[in-house]
Every structure is written in structure tokens, then in C-alpha cells.
Scaffold this motif. Structure first.
Motif, mmCIF file in Angstrom:
data_model
loop_
_atom_site.group_PDB
_atom_site.id
_atom_site.type_symbol
_atom_site.label_atom_id
_atom_site.label_comp_id
_atom_site.label_asym_id
_atom_site.label_seq_id
_atom_site.Cartn_x
_atom_site.Cartn_y
_atom_site.Cartn_z
ATOM 1 N N ALA A 244 -5.514 -8.452 -1.170
ATOM 2 C CA ALA A 244 -5.393 -6.991 -1.101
ATOM 3 C C ALA A 244 -6.331 -6.415 -0.054
ATOM 4 O O ALA A 244 -5.965 -5.509 0.708
ATOM 5 C CB ALA A 244 -5.684 -6.379 -2.470
ATOM 6 N N ILE A 245 -7.551 -6.944 0.017
ATOM 7 C CA ILE A 245 -8.511 -6.489 1.030
ATOM 8 C C ILE A 245 -7.976 -6.751 2.425
ATOM 9 O O ILE A 245 -8.052 -5.894 3.314
ATOM 10 C CB ILE A 245 -9.878 -7.181 0.821
ATOM 11 C CG1 ILE A 245 -10.537 -6.676 -0.466
ATOM 12 C CG2 ILE A 245 -10.796 -6.941 2.015
ATOM 13 C CD1 ILE A 245 -11.828 -7.382 -0.809
ATOM 14 N N ALA B 102 -2.785 -1.855 -9.125
ATOM 15 C CA ALA B 102 -2.810 -1.804 -7.657
ATOM 16 C C ALA B 102 -3.495 -0.533 -7.170
ATOM 17 O O ALA B 102 -4.272 -0.560 -6.208
ATOM 18 C CB ALA B 102 -1.389 -1.890 -7.111
ATOM 19 N N TRP B 103 -3.214 0.584 -7.837
ATOM 20 C CA TRP B 103 -3.835 1.865 -7.456
ATOM 21 C C TRP B 103 -5.343 1.796 -7.607
ATOM 22 O O TRP B 103 -6.098 2.212 -6.719
ATOM 23 C CB TRP B 103 -3.258 2.971 -8.337
ATOM 24 C CG TRP B 103 -3.796 4.339 -8.057
ATOM 25 C CD1 TRP B 103 -3.347 5.232 -7.130
ATOM 26 C CD2 TRP B 103 -4.894 4.988 -8.729
ATOM 27 N NE1 TRP B 103 -4.103 6.390 -7.175
ATOM 28 C CE2 TRP B 103 -5.047 6.263 -8.147
ATOM 29 C CE3 TRP B 103 -5.745 4.602 -9.754
ATOM 30 C CZ2 TRP B 103 -6.030 7.156 -8.552
ATOM 31 C CZ3 TRP B 103 -6.735 5.493 -10.171
ATOM 32 C CH2 TRP B 103 -6.863 6.754 -9.569
ATOM 33 N N MET C 143 -2.236 0.815 3.298
ATOM 34 C CA MET C 143 -1.281 0.114 2.449
ATOM 35 C C MET C 143 -1.179 0.871 1.136
ATOM 36 O O MET C 143 -2.186 1.090 0.457
ATOM 37 C CB MET C 143 -1.759 -1.323 2.205
ATOM 38 C CG MET C 143 -0.887 -2.149 1.288
ATOM 39 S SD MET C 143 0.654 -2.708 2.043
ATOM 40 C CE MET C 143 0.069 -3.805 3.337
ATOM 41 N N SER C 144 0.009 1.289 0.775
ATOM 42 C CA SER C 144 0.182 2.081 -0.438
ATOM 43 C C SER C 144 0.019 1.220 -1.678
ATOM 44 O O SER C 144 0.197 -0.005 -1.649
ATOM 45 C CB SER C 144 1.563 2.736 -0.451
ATOM 46 O OG SER C 144 2.573 1.766 -0.676
ATOM 47 N N HIS D 21 1.424 -3.297 -5.280
ATOM 48 C CA HIS D 21 2.034 -3.632 -6.568
ATOM 49 C C HIS D 21 3.180 -4.629 -6.390
ATOM 50 O O HIS D 21 3.291 -5.611 -7.132
ATOM 51 C CB HIS D 21 2.506 -2.324 -7.227
ATOM 52 C CG HIS D 21 3.722 -2.424 -8.075
ATOM 53 N ND1 HIS D 21 3.765 -3.149 -9.250
ATOM 54 C CD2 HIS D 21 4.956 -1.877 -7.937
ATOM 55 C CE1 HIS D 21 4.966 -3.038 -9.793
ATOM 56 N NE2 HIS D 21 5.708 -2.281 -9.010
ATOM 57 N N ARG D 22 4.006 -4.426 -5.380
ATOM 58 C CA ARG D 22 5.139 -5.330 -5.150
ATOM 59 C C ARG D 22 4.692 -6.664 -4.567
ATOM 60 O O ARG D 22 5.193 -7.718 -4.951
ATOM 61 C CB ARG D 22 6.152 -4.666 -4.207
ATOM 62 C CG ARG D 22 6.864 -3.458 -4.795
ATOM 63 C CD ARG D 22 8.049 -3.041 -3.929
ATOM 64 N NE ARG D 22 7.636 -2.628 -2.603
ATOM 65 C CZ ARG D 22 7.308 -1.365 -2.287
ATOM 66 N NH1 ARG D 22 7.338 -0.418 -3.203
ATOM 67 N NH2 ARG D 22 6.967 -1.057 -1.057
ATOM 68 N N MET D 23 3.748 -6.634 -3.646
ATOM 69 C CA MET D 23 3.358 -7.859 -2.934
ATOM 70 C C MET D 23 2.452 -8.757 -3.755
ATOM 71 O O MET D 23 2.483 -9.984 -3.614
ATOM 72 C CB MET D 23 2.677 -7.486 -1.614
ATOM 73 C CG MET D 23 3.581 -6.757 -0.638
ATOM 74 S SD MET D 23 2.770 -6.324 0.911
ATOM 75 C CE MET D 23 2.681 -7.907 1.723
ATOM 76 N N LEU D 24 1.619 -8.168 -4.608
ATOM 77 C CA LEU D 24 0.654 -8.950 -5.379
ATOM 78 C C LEU D 24 1.158 -9.326 -6.769
ATOM 79 O O LEU D 24 0.574 -10.178 -7.438
ATOM 80 C CB LEU D 24 -0.668 -8.179 -5.522
ATOM 81 C CG LEU D 24 -1.389 -7.805 -4.230
ATOM 82 C CD1 LEU D 24 -2.667 -7.049 -4.544
ATOM 83 C CD2 LEU D 24 -1.703 -9.048 -3.403
ATOM 84 N N GLY D 25 2.218 -8.655 -7.224
ATOM 85 C CA GLY D 25 2.718 -8.954 -8.553
ATOM 86 C C GLY D 25 1.821 -8.428 -9.656
ATOM 87 O O GLY D 25 1.684 -9.063 -10.710
#
Length: 317
Positions: A92-93, A119-120, A103-104, A109-113
Motif C-alpha cells: 500500500a505504501i 483501506a481508508w 491512490m483512492s 480495497h480492490r488491489m489488496l483484498g
């Protein structure tokens, strides 16, 4: 890491939690393990064997020789007590550091599962880690100062709202952001409730050397500058003047353009309450704009220590 730092060299650390922890240990404890509990550098030893109760110690657990307390590398960092795998944190970093316009949370949320809520909060913790210490040296040389306003465009509003907001500079209900930027140097952006001469004076005196040459637009709010700094040059935007010799605020406006593209194209909406965290993120990337994405990632990881953001902090005012 002796090789060039980029996504290819960092990818193994993003795929495995143990390798991610090893990377964090190498970056946080470059000169040996320091206990985050008592800050002793007298040493610590890993706990690998099964405990007396027959339970195996978790990976990465150490015990301080001075205070005898147990800890891991995530203690007293933005990762502390997080149940999200450390390799996902590091990924994420990297995603945030490598994305010029941010990065929203939905994308993370979608990329990291992970859930959107997680994610927020991850994104806000990472922005908090990017918070830079007060400038060791003030901005100097030629410094541009300019302000912009973050908020919806009047043409996209209902007629009843447009009538309210189209007065003067059309800044009703918008968030003022003031930018100070060195030519070819560092930037500092700040959200101000009101852009006044007194507020601008306090910001400039606190962040800029008085030997600096200040460039601004024609706003009367900068009338104090000439008496406090080495020189003050302004360009008159109202008359269509944007450059006069070496006088301009184009660098500051470039900073504003990237910020607004990020808000419009990536985040879509940013509340005033959280705006300062987004400004921190954009400042961090701009100040390291000449570095590779991987180098920015490493510097962000190195900044996680000593910073802890609780969930209630960004949620509640």
C-alpha cells in the motif's frame, strides 16, 4: 539493497509477510535493534523456542536485555496492533508513493483484498507517516507563494447554489490552500480557514528566510512582504501577466494542478477535516519528485516509527 530500488526489486517483500518484516527491521534498525519500549540499544534477542505453556512464540518477537519486555518491529509504528499482513502494508505504501496523483481507498480495497474501511484507515495512517518534521532549514532563494481554493466548480452546481458562490472569487464554502515552494526545491502547503495578511505573514515568517526573494500574484494580502523580505516581485494575473522576466508563480500553480487533478480524478471529494492529510501526501511526493518510486517507498517506510494514529483520530474531529 545494493541494486536499483524499484517495483521489481521490492516485489518479493510485497508477496511474503516474513520478508516484509525483515525489510522493515533492516530499515528501522540500521545500526542495531533499539527497544521501542525503553529505547535501549543494549541489545535484544529473538524468542524462537516454545514457551513454558507449550505455545510457540510468534515470528519476529524480541526481548529487550534492559527492560526485559517483549516487542516486535511494528511496536510504536503505524502498523502497531494491525491485523493486516505487513506485506500488504508495504505494498500500500508503494502504491501511494508511486502514484503521482494518489491512490483512492477504493482502489487499495480492490488491489489488496481488504475491506474499504480498512483501506481508508490504512491510507490515512500512511499519510500520517509521511508527515515531515518541521523544516530543519527554512525555505530560501526564490520562493513562490500562491493560494488556491479546493471545492466544487460553480458551473456544476444547481442555479440556487451558483448564485451564492459566484460572488467575488467564487470561494464561498471552499477550502483555501496556501503553497510555499522554492524554485527547484521543497514545497510546503497548508490549509487555512481564512487567507488574510496576518495569516500569510505568520506562515511566511515561520517557513521562509528573510533573505529570500518572494514571488506572488497581485493580491493586496501580500503588501507586507517587501518590508520583511529581501525582495518582492508580483505578476498581475488580472491583466493577463503570468511571467515577467524571472518573476512568476508557475511552480506553485503546478503544485496546485497536481493536487486538484488528484482530488478531482482520484479522490473525487475531500472534506476540510481531512484535507491536511492529503496535503501531506502530495507534499511528500513533490519533495521527492526527483527520486525513483522505490526510493520514495523506502523513505516512507523509514518514517513510520514513532507515529501512531488511532481510528478515532481521523474519524472524529
Amino acid at each position: 539493497m545494493k541494486e536499483k530500488i524499484n517495483l521489481a526489486t521490492l516485489a518479493p517483500y510485497f508477496a511474503d509477510e516474513d520478508k516484509a518484516r525483515e525489510l522493515l527491521e533492516r530499515l528501522r534498525w540500521k545500526n542495531g535493534i533499539v527497544c521501542p519500549k525503553c529505547e535501549s540499544d543494549k541489545g535484544a534477542y529473538p524468542i524462537d523456542a516454545s514457551s513454558s505453556k507449550g505455545r510457540k512464540a510468534r515470528k519476529g518477537l524480541y526481548k529487550c536485555k534492559a527492560c526485559r519486555k517483549q516487542f516486535t518491529v511494528t511496536v510504536n509504528t503505524i502498523f502497531e496492533k494491525s491485523r493486516i499482513p505487513l506485506n500488504k502494508w508495504l505494498l500500500a505504501i508503494h502504491l501511494i508513493c508511486a502514484s503521482k496523483k494518489g491512490m483512492s481507498a477504493h482502489q487499495l480495497h480492490r488491489m489488496l483484498g481488504v475491506t474499504y474501511k480498512s483501506a481508508w484507515f490504512m491510507a490515512h495512517r500512511i499519510r500520517f507517516a509521511m508527515t515531515q518534521e518541521p523544516l530543519f532549514s527554512k525555505l530560501s532563494g526564490t520562493v513562490e507563494v500562491d493560494e488556491t481554493y479546493i471545492g466544487g466548480k460553480s458551473r456544476n452546481m444547481h442555479k440556487s447554489e451558483r448564485v451564492k458562490r459566484i460572488k467575488g472569487r467564487g470561494t464561498v464554502d471552499k477550502a483555501p490552500v496556501v503553497t510555499l515552494v522554492e524554485r527547484n526545491g521543497r514545497v510546503q502547503t497548508r490549509h487555512m480557514e481564512h487567507v488574510t495578511s496576518d495569516n500569510l505573514k505568520a506562515m511566511l515568517l515561520g517557513s521562509v528566510e528573510q533573505t529570500a526573494f518572494i514571488n506572488s500574484d497581485e493580491s493586496p494580502s501580500y503588501s507586507f512582504v517587501r518590508s520583511l523580505f529581501a525582495d518582492h516581485q508580483s505578476v498581475n494575473h488580472k491583466k493577463g501577466e503570468y511571467v515577467r522576466g524571472t518573476s512568476h508563480v508557475n511552480t506553485a500553480e503546478s503544485v496546485h494542478a497536481i493536487l486538484k487533478r488528484g482530488i478531482v480524478g482520484t479522490f473525487h471529494h475531500v472534506s476540510k477535516k481531512h484535507l491536511h492529510r492529503y496535503l501531506t501526501e502530495f507534499d511528500f511526493r513533490f519533495n521527492l519528485r526527483k527520486e525513483e518510486d522505490g526510493v520514495r517507498t523506502v523513505k516512507a517506510i523509514e518514517s513510520v516509527a514513532g507515529k501512531r494514529l488511532m481510528y478515532n483520530s481521523p474519524v472524529k474531529k
